[in-house]
Structure formats: C-alpha cells, structure tokens
Design an enzyme around this catalytic site. Structure first.
Site, mmCIF file in Angstrom:
data_model
loop_
_atom_site.group_PDB
_atom_site.id
_atom_site.type_symbol
_atom_site.label_atom_id
_atom_site.label_comp_id
_atom_site.label_asym_id
_atom_site.label_seq_id
_atom_site.Cartn_x
_atom_site.Cartn_y
_atom_site.Cartn_z
ATOM 1 N N HIS A 1 27.026 44.648 21.219
ATOM 2 C CA HIS A 1 27.278 43.415 20.452
ATOM 3 C C HIS A 1 28.734 42.955 20.169
ATOM 4 C CE1 HIS A 1 22.633 43.620 19.573
ATOM 5 N NE2 HIS A 1 23.108 44.748 19.224
HETATM 6 O O1 RIB Z 1 23.658 43.174 14.691
HETATM 7 C C1 RIB Z 1 24.809 43.728 15.237
HETATM 8 C C2 RIB Z 1 25.923 43.841 14.587
HETATM 9 O O2 RIB Z 1 25.675 44.770 13.198
HETATM 10 C C3 RIB Z 1 27.188 44.790 15.068
HETATM 11 O O3 RIB Z 1 28.183 44.109 14.648
HETATM 12 C C4 RIB Z 1 27.024 46.064 14.752
HETATM 13 O O4 RIB Z 1 28.134 46.876 14.528
HETATM 14 C C5 RIB Z 1 26.456 46.072 13.422
HETATM 15 O O5 RIB Z 1 27.399 45.665 12.501
#
Ligand code: RIB
Ligand code: CA
Length: 312
Positions: free
Chosen positions: A239
């Site tokens: 992500h």
């Molecule tokens: O949903 C994904 C996010 O939530 C990313 O930033 C991961 O590191 C968590 O913080």
C-alpha cells in the site's frame, strides 16, 4: 536536476518500510524529515522503527516522534499484520541515530517555516500529526505543496466493511486534512490492492542481496504470511510505497479528480471514505484519486531501489 522537497509522515509498519526504502534510494527526493504516527503499532514502536531505518540507510535525515493517540479516540493498532514490533522479523542494527527534540507537529512547523520552497507531505499512516499541525499552524498551510496520502477506499474497507485502516484510526484527522484546501493525491485500496508483490518477485528482491534486500524481504514476507493465512492468497499488496512511486514515476498511475470526504457518524460506516467517482454529490473536487497502476513498473522500481541501496 531539481530535487523535490518532501516530508514523510508514517507508522512503520512493513509497507511503510518499503515506502521509506524507495525514498531513501531515489535522491531526486529531498527528504526534509520523517515524522512518526501511531497506527500499525504503538507510537514508541513506530518511532523506534523509523529511527533505526533512517539510522541504517540515511542517518542525516531528521526523525521526529508524533502524537501518541488519535484526536478523540483510543488507538487501534494492527500487530497481527505487522508483528508486535511493527517490522515483523526484521532486525535493524543500532546506529545511535538520535530523535529530534521537537515533536512531529513542532518539527513540521519549524521545517515549513524555514523552507524557502513549498514541501510535499507524504502520509502513509493515520493523519493525527498532520491534522494537529493544520489546527495549530494554519498560517503555514500555504507552505505545503500537496499531500500524497495512502488511505481510504471505494472498494470496501480492510478494518471494517466500510473503512480502510489509516482513515479508521483517526477519521476526524482525515476529515481535517481532506477539508484543508491543500491539493491531495490519494492512493486508496482501489489502486494499492493492485500493487501486489508475488512470492516469485519477493524471492527476486531477496536475490539482489545486501542489507536493504534483507529488510525489504523481511518486511514484505511478514505481510505476505498474514495474507496467506487470512486471505489464502500468495501475493501481498504494498500500500504505502504507492505514494513514493507516484512522486517518482507518476506515469505509472491513472486517476481521476473527484470529491473526497469521510464519514464520522455512521454506526457501521465510521471512517468510510466517500470517493465520488460519478460526481453524484456535485461537490467541489478536492482530490486526485489514483485507481490504476502499471504493476510491472512498480515492481521494477522496488527492485531498482533495493539495488541502489545495496551499494550504499
Ligand atoms: O490500509 C493500509 C494502511 O494501513 C497502510 O498504511 C498500512 O501500513 C497500515 O498503516
Ligand atoms: Ca502505514
């Protein structure tokens, strides 16, 4: 070549770690500082992880500890995904790197105040630090070039059926950021779920060798093991690195200008992001929301960055 001044506000965190490695490796980014949020794990752990990662790869970069909890709620963490320490099984040797005396909010203010150019703020965790900064120093908003944010979703949540984690942890903070008037580029689950790493690609990253490849492998593998166990798939979305990849190679992505908001009152929908792709609300468009990625180019960038850090 003119460098892009950025500050990274993060909650490392396995995928935050990959985002940091991409930023460390690509000197077209001038990293003015790393500020740390509470999210994946407790603020003390995310801060320790950020301090050690910066100390290992780019010790000249300043690191400032941020808010311990969301603006109004108790903290929600995700050790089941990121491990108790926040970095899975990854062990970063002690470098003696020191934190800034200033907290993240004061560090943001000082850095923006002293900068003779606007700074892009990358956010890969809950937005508490940024929201508190915007409330405390409204006059400095004009020194922000834009926000590049990992968060939100129009394809359903990953922490509730409606909400993505970074928004859910502190939706009030996200609401302040979304309404700030600062330009926003959002990397929601719509695009980050397409930015996945396969087991074969993970092995190729490890074969590059060097400490960065060890860290990248450990961080990605920890997240992959979670996805294998809970979602029965052998590929894992990365992500947070989408934010840095966008800054480095924007042509890797496609997106649309839309109205972006978040729900604060819904019994089942607290933290849901409203990404108005069809302009049903007729509200002012306040964000570029990315929803397509050239995944091969994304993987290539991760490999290239790990290769660069090998020779550090
Ligand atoms: O949903 C994904 C996010 O939530 C990313 O930033 C991961 O590191 C968590 O913080
Ligand atoms: Ca994160």
């Amino acid at each position: 070549m003119k460098k892009l001044p950025i500050i990274i506000d993060c909650d490392p965190g396995c995928d935050d770690t990959i985002a940091l490695l991409l930023a460390f490796a690509n000197t077209s980014l001038d990293i003015k500082g790393v500020t740390v949020s509470a999210g994946n794990v407790h603020i003390n752990n995310t801060t320790e992880n950020a301090r050690k990662l910066v100390g290992a790869f780019r010790p000249e970069i300043k690191v400032a500890k941020g808010c311990e909890k969301p603006m109004f709620k108790t903290i929600v963490t995700a050790p089941e995904v990121h491990g108790e320490t926040g970095l899975g099984s990854v062990v970063i040797p002690e470098s003696g790197k020191k934190l800034e005396e200033l907290n993240a909010v004061e560090f943001l203010a000082k850095t923006l105040k002293e900068s003779d150019e606007k700074i892009t703020i990358v956010i890969t965790g809950p937005m508490t630090n940024i929201a508190v900064f915007l409330i405390a120093y409204p006059e400095l908003k004009e020194k922000i070039e834009k926000f590049v944010i990992m968060g939100g979703s129009a394809i359903g949540g990953n922490v509730t059926p409606a909400a993505e984690f970074n928004i859910y942890v502190d939706a009030e903070a996200a609401d302040i950021v979304f309404k700030s008037g600062v330009d926003i580029v959002l990397c929601p689950l719509d695009v980050t779920m397409k930015a996945f790493v396969t087991e074969k690609e993970l092995a190729e990253i490890r074969e590059i060798g060097g400490f960065a490849s060890e860290v990248a492998h450990g961080a990605i593998k920890n997240a992959l093991d979670f996805y294998k166990e809970f979602y029965k798939v052998s590929e894992v979305p990365m992500h947070d690195p989408c934010t840095i990849a966008y800054l480095l190679e924007p042509e890797m992505f496609k997106g649309v200008d839309v109205f972006l908001g978040t729900e604060l009152r819904g019994e089942f929908t607290y933290g849901e992001t409203i990404i108005d792709y069809r302009n049903k609300l007729g509200k002012e468009k306040n964000a570029l929301v990315l929803n397509e990625i050239n995944r091969e180019a994304f993987i290539e960038l991760i490999k290239k960055s790990v290769e660069t850090l090998k020779d550090l």
